[in-house]
Motif scaffolding. Sequence first.
Motif, PDB file in Angstrom:
ATOM      1  N   ARG A   1      37.460   0.433  31.407  1.00 30.61           N
ATOM      2  CA  ARG A   1      37.399   1.707  30.689  1.00 30.61           C
ATOM      3  C   ARG A   1      37.740   1.528  29.209  1.00 30.61           C
ATOM      4  NH1 ARG A   1      42.396   3.503  29.024  1.00 30.61           N
ATOM      5  NH2 ARG A   1      44.118   2.512  30.123  1.00 30.61           N
TER       6      ARG A   1
ATOM      7  N   ASP B   1      52.111  -3.282  25.171  1.00 23.27           N
ATOM      8  CA  ASP B   1      51.770  -2.282  26.178  1.00 23.27           C
ATOM      9  C   ASP B   1      51.659  -2.948  27.547  1.00 23.27           C
ATOM     10  OD1 ASP B   1      51.645  -0.350  24.215  1.00 23.27           O
ATOM     11  OD2 ASP B   1      49.496  -0.624  23.859  1.00 23.27           O
TER      12      ASP B   1
ATOM     13  N   ASP C   1      37.775  -0.012  25.163  1.00 20.16           N
ATOM     14  CA  ASP C   1      36.714   0.053  24.149  1.00 20.16           C
ATOM     15  C   ASP C   1      35.975  -1.265  23.922  1.00 20.16           C
ATOM     16  OD1 ASP C   1      38.980  -1.020  22.886  1.00 20.16           O
ATOM     17  OD2 ASP C   1      39.035   0.457  21.261  1.00 20.16           O
TER      18      ASP C   1
ATOM     19  N   ARG D   1      37.100   2.647  15.084  1.00 24.37           N
ATOM     20  CA  ARG D   1      37.898   1.482  15.490  1.00 24.37           C
ATOM     21  C   ARG D   1      37.070   0.198  15.411  1.00 24.37           C
ATOM     22  NH1 ARG D   1      42.580   1.950  18.780  1.00 24.37           N
ATOM     23  NH2 ARG D   1      41.816   0.406  20.264  1.00 24.37           N
TER      24      ARG D   1
ATOM     25  N   ASP E   1      53.001  -3.642  19.154  1.00 20.96           N
ATOM     26  CA  ASP E   1      53.456  -2.995  20.395  1.00 20.96           C
ATOM     27  C   ASP E   1      53.114  -3.903  21.563  1.00 20.96           C
ATOM     28  OD1 ASP E   1      53.743  -0.453  19.001  1.00 20.96           O
ATOM     29  OD2 ASP E   1      51.532  -0.428  19.051  1.00 20.96           O
TER      30      ASP E   1
ATOM     31  N   PHE F   1      38.527  -2.943  13.430  1.00 16.75           N
ATOM     32  CA  PHE F   1      38.792  -4.276  13.981  1.00 16.75           C
ATOM     33  C   PHE F   1      37.937  -5.321  13.268  1.00 16.75           C
ATOM     34  CE2 PHE F   1      40.292  -1.789  17.775  1.00 16.75           C
ATOM     35  CZ  PHE F   1      41.614  -2.168  17.662  1.00 16.75           C
TER      36      PHE F   1
ATOM     37  N   ASP G   1      34.806   8.339  23.661  1.00 16.60           N
ATOM     38  CA  ASP G   1      35.762   8.597  22.583  1.00 16.60           C
ATOM     39  C   ASP G   1      35.153   8.130  21.266  1.00 16.60           C
ATOM     40  OD1 ASP G   1      37.796   8.920  20.810  1.00 16.60           O
ATOM     41  OD2 ASP G   1      39.278   7.710  21.891  1.00 16.60           O
TER      42      ASP G   1
ATOM     43  N   GLY H   1      45.682  -5.125  26.416  1.00 16.45           N
ATOM     44  CA  GLY H   1      45.129  -4.530  25.194  1.00 16.45           C
ATOM     45  C   GLY H   1      45.466  -5.317  23.933  1.00 16.45           C
TER      46      GLY H   1
ATOM     47  N   ASN I   1      39.760  -6.126  23.429  1.00 16.56           N
ATOM     48  CA  ASN I   1      40.904  -5.286  23.812  1.00 16.56           C
ATOM     49  C   ASN I   1      41.005  -5.121  25.326  1.00 16.56           C
ATOM     50  OD1 ASN I   1      41.478  -4.880  21.144  1.00 16.56           O
ATOM     51  ND2 ASN I   1      40.442  -2.898  21.018  1.00 16.56           N
TER      52      ASN I   1
HETATM   53  N1  CTP Z   1      41.811   1.943  23.689  1.00 14.22           N
HETATM   54  C1  CTP Z   1      40.517   2.323  24.005  1.00 14.22           C
HETATM   55  N2  CTP Z   1      39.920   3.327  23.281  1.00 14.22           N
HETATM   56  C2  CTP Z   1      40.581   3.943  22.285  1.00 14.22           C
HETATM   57  C3  CTP Z   1      41.895   3.564  21.960  1.00 14.22           C
HETATM   58  C4  CTP Z   1      42.488   2.543  22.680  1.00 14.22           C
HETATM   59  O1  CTP Z   1      39.918   1.773  24.905  1.00 14.22           O
HETATM   60  N3  CTP Z   1      39.985   4.920  21.612  1.00 14.22           N
HETATM   61  C5  CTP Z   1      42.470   0.892  24.505  1.00 14.22           C
HETATM   62  C6  CTP Z   1      42.198  -0.529  24.017  1.00 14.22           C
HETATM   63  O2  CTP Z   1      42.201  -1.376  25.139  1.00 14.22           O
HETATM   64  C7  CTP Z   1      43.404  -0.820  23.156  1.00 14.22           C
HETATM   65  C8  CTP Z   1      44.509  -0.111  23.924  1.00 14.22           C
HETATM   66  O3  CTP Z   1      43.876   1.058  24.451  1.00 14.22           O
HETATM   67  O4  CTP Z   1      43.639  -2.190  23.054  1.00 14.22           O
HETATM   68  C9  CTP Z   1      45.686   0.271  23.062  1.00 14.22           C
HETATM   69  O5  CTP Z   1      45.263   1.088  22.000  1.00 14.22           O
HETATM   70  P1  CTP Z   1      45.940   1.094  20.564  1.00 14.22           P
HETATM   71  O6  CTP Z   1      47.392   0.857  20.704  1.00 14.22           O
HETATM   72  O7  CTP Z   1      45.471   2.305  19.858  1.00 14.22           O
HETATM   73  O8  CTP Z   1      45.232  -0.105  19.810  1.00 14.22           O
HETATM   74  P2  CTP Z   1      45.447  -1.645  19.869  1.00 14.22           P
HETATM   75  O9  CTP Z   1      44.218  -2.262  20.447  1.00 14.22           O
HETATM   76  O10 CTP Z   1      46.744  -1.977  20.507  1.00 14.22           O
HETATM   77  O11 CTP Z   1      45.422  -2.081  18.370  1.00 14.22           O
HETATM   78  P3  CTP Z   1      46.436  -1.743  17.202  1.00 14.22           P
HETATM   79  O12 CTP Z   1      47.753  -1.413  17.831  1.00 14.22           O
HETATM   80  O13 CTP Z   1      46.407  -2.996  16.402  1.00 14.22           O
HETATM   81  O14 CTP Z   1      45.799  -0.578  16.523  1.00 14.22           O
END
Ligand code: CTP
Length: 447
Positions: free
Chosen positions: A110, A43, A112, A161, A41, A165, A155, A27, A116
């Motif tokens: 799955r 992950d 977004d 988002r 973070d 981005f 979602d 991600g 990511n």
């Molecule tokens: N994700 C997704 N749909 C969402 C939220 C998150 O598919 N509504 C997935 C994406 O792959 C994302 C990952 O979960 O990269 C982690 O989400 P998040 O930590 O919220 O965002 P980041 O992409 O890590 O970006 P940032 O921390 O810079 O906000």
Amino acid sequence: MDISPPVGALDIVQCLQQAGHQAVFVGGCVRDLLLGIAPTDWDVATSARPEQVRQLFAHTVPVGIKFGTVMVLNPEAVEVTTFRRDLGSKNSRHPVQVLFTDSLTEDLARRDFTINALAWDPITDTHIDPFGGRADLTAQLVRAVGDPMQRFYEDALRILRAVRFACRLDFDIESETWDAVISSAYLTDRLSKERVRDELLKILAVPDPGRGLWMLNELGILQRIIPELRGSERLAQGKRGAPTLLDHLIQTAAACPEKPLLRLAGLLHDIGKLTTRQITSIGRVVFHGHTQEGARIAGKVMRRLCFDSKSIAYAQWLVQNHMHQGEISRKVLRRWLSAQGETWIRDLLALRKADHIASGGSDAPALSKAEADLDAILANEQVLKPSDLAVDGHDIMKLLQISPGPAVGQVLARLYEHILENPADNNRASLLDQAERLWADKQHFSR
Ligand code: CTP
């Protein structure tokens, strides 16, 4: 720049792999790494089931077991999520069902956006990129994984988002994804206000929030989130470079320093103009009382978006006091220092400057003078609150031979006004003398 994962996060991946599971970083951290940005973070995604993750590590917190997420403290906190497929969608917010899988590709599918849907195995240094995320990073495109309508239906926060981005990375939204955002914009109504608020604040925090706000407007989302802005795109402003009120509001927000709440106040600062516009008998357009009305509307907007009461009070104060590029007396600065504090005043001066710039102005000497006066007050004086007066109600009653009643408070309030203008007079002798003089002009007081 050398960006490497924290030792604890790396150790988690290694431990999972040594126990026979697949484990990768996934991600946002992989996206940021490839862009040369230090991730916030790290992950981890794994084929291990949540209970297996909990058995492997001594310190874990089951933060989202239903979605397969376990927080591992090693010692830094790292979210470890089991590879999963999301089935169906409840209110465009949560999957109806989550199925764990052994396939990393299914897990990435799955997600977004392609940028990511990337994974990185730090042990073998391999990237897993089944949806062309790296090519989109190079092409600077935000593109949904697979069917964009489906992704947004799953979602609706992904709609916001996409904008975040795009403006944070200075990317474009790919055209099919863009069209799907427009068609799905109505889904944002189903989102919890807290999620919308947080995403809006993140958009306002990017270096150029103007681009994000224009995108939200063009996509039909801005006025879904803040319906009170409706009509601002038609209200003529006659300002240089800002023909409509919406132009002026977005330009003001964008000219504010990088503080999301201050920028929100900038976006709302003239919102009261929409409901106070009048034409005088000589044909002039006036907006009497628009600051007060604007503060009222800003409060309504922010309460709806579930802001806390301190943030609401802050933004309302800024909106209410944003007018006038003229001189601000030291007395007013002292009063604000006592009641609102330095940060709010500095933010108000920044908002007034932004408003000035967004009205086609360049330098604002009165605002620079106010800044210099504020610096001088802070360097040389003690901030005086009403409770810091060198006399109290008993002194006043004794001196003026009066009984308790409203007049006592009125005299004290006048004395406070006096020391805001003359801080050196905050001593018993001067204040008692001043009280006698004030009292001589008796019509000012209740008796
Ligand atoms: N994700 C997704 N749909 C969402 C939220 C998150 O598919 N509504 C997935 C994406 O792959 C994302 C990952 O979960 O990269 C982690 O989400 P998040 O930590 O919220 O965002 P980041 O992409 O890590 O970006 P940032 O921390 O810079 O906000």
